[in-house]
Design an enzyme around this catalytic site. Sequence first.
Site, short mmCIF file in Angstrom:
data_model
loop_
_atom_site.label_atom_id
_atom_site.label_comp_id
_atom_site.label_asym_id
_atom_site.label_seq_id
_atom_site.Cartn_x
_atom_site.Cartn_y
_atom_site.Cartn_z
CG ASN A 114 4.65 -4.12 2.58
OD1 ASN A 114 4.24 -2.97 2.70
ND2 ASN A 114 3.85 -5.16 2.54
CG HIS A 139 -2.11 -0.68 1.25
ND1 HIS A 139 -2.23 -1.98 1.69
CD2 HIS A 139 -3.34 -0.29 0.87
CE1 HIS A 139 -3.49 -2.36 1.58
NE2 HIS A 139 -4.19 -1.34 1.08
#
Length: 173
Positions: free
Chosen positions: A104, A73
């Site tokens: 991440n 994201h």
Amino acid sequence: AVYPQTIVVRNDAFKSTYDLGILCPRQVEWTLHAADIGHGTREPSWRFINDIPGGSAIARHSDYNHSGYDRGHLCPAGDRSISSIWMKTTFTMSNIAPQSPTLNRGAWKSTEEWCRSACSLYDSISILVIPIFLNRDTTFIGHHRLAVPHAFIKVAWLPSNDSIIHQSFFWNR
């Protein structure tokens, strides 16, 4: 730089400048308000949907399967956690980029949490994420050949006075 294959994708959660040639955002920006943060939860069945108009250049959730990269994201679901419905607006292809699992789940996640903490102090912050592509050795993943950024830049500032409160550079490895 001007990228002739870019389009702007807007929803209520963020604005993405998406590159149809490399199937990756060139930048994603949003304002995070303290009121956006709550206790919404992600449903295990959620998949990233294609929100790119026209459908000529399509990246799919499945392009990440077995690639070795996470669906990272850029505007995090946690920044829209006031409700599950609001969180789900971040599960779009125009809001993700291939990220190494180390990035991440490590430094990137820590920076997301730092921004949410800062928002509790300042009430609102604006955030810009820019995937960086070097002119060499680009990796592509999936059937549709999504480009993997070499690095990311993330900047957070106070919209009330344009003071930068955070800036980071992350190698994507």
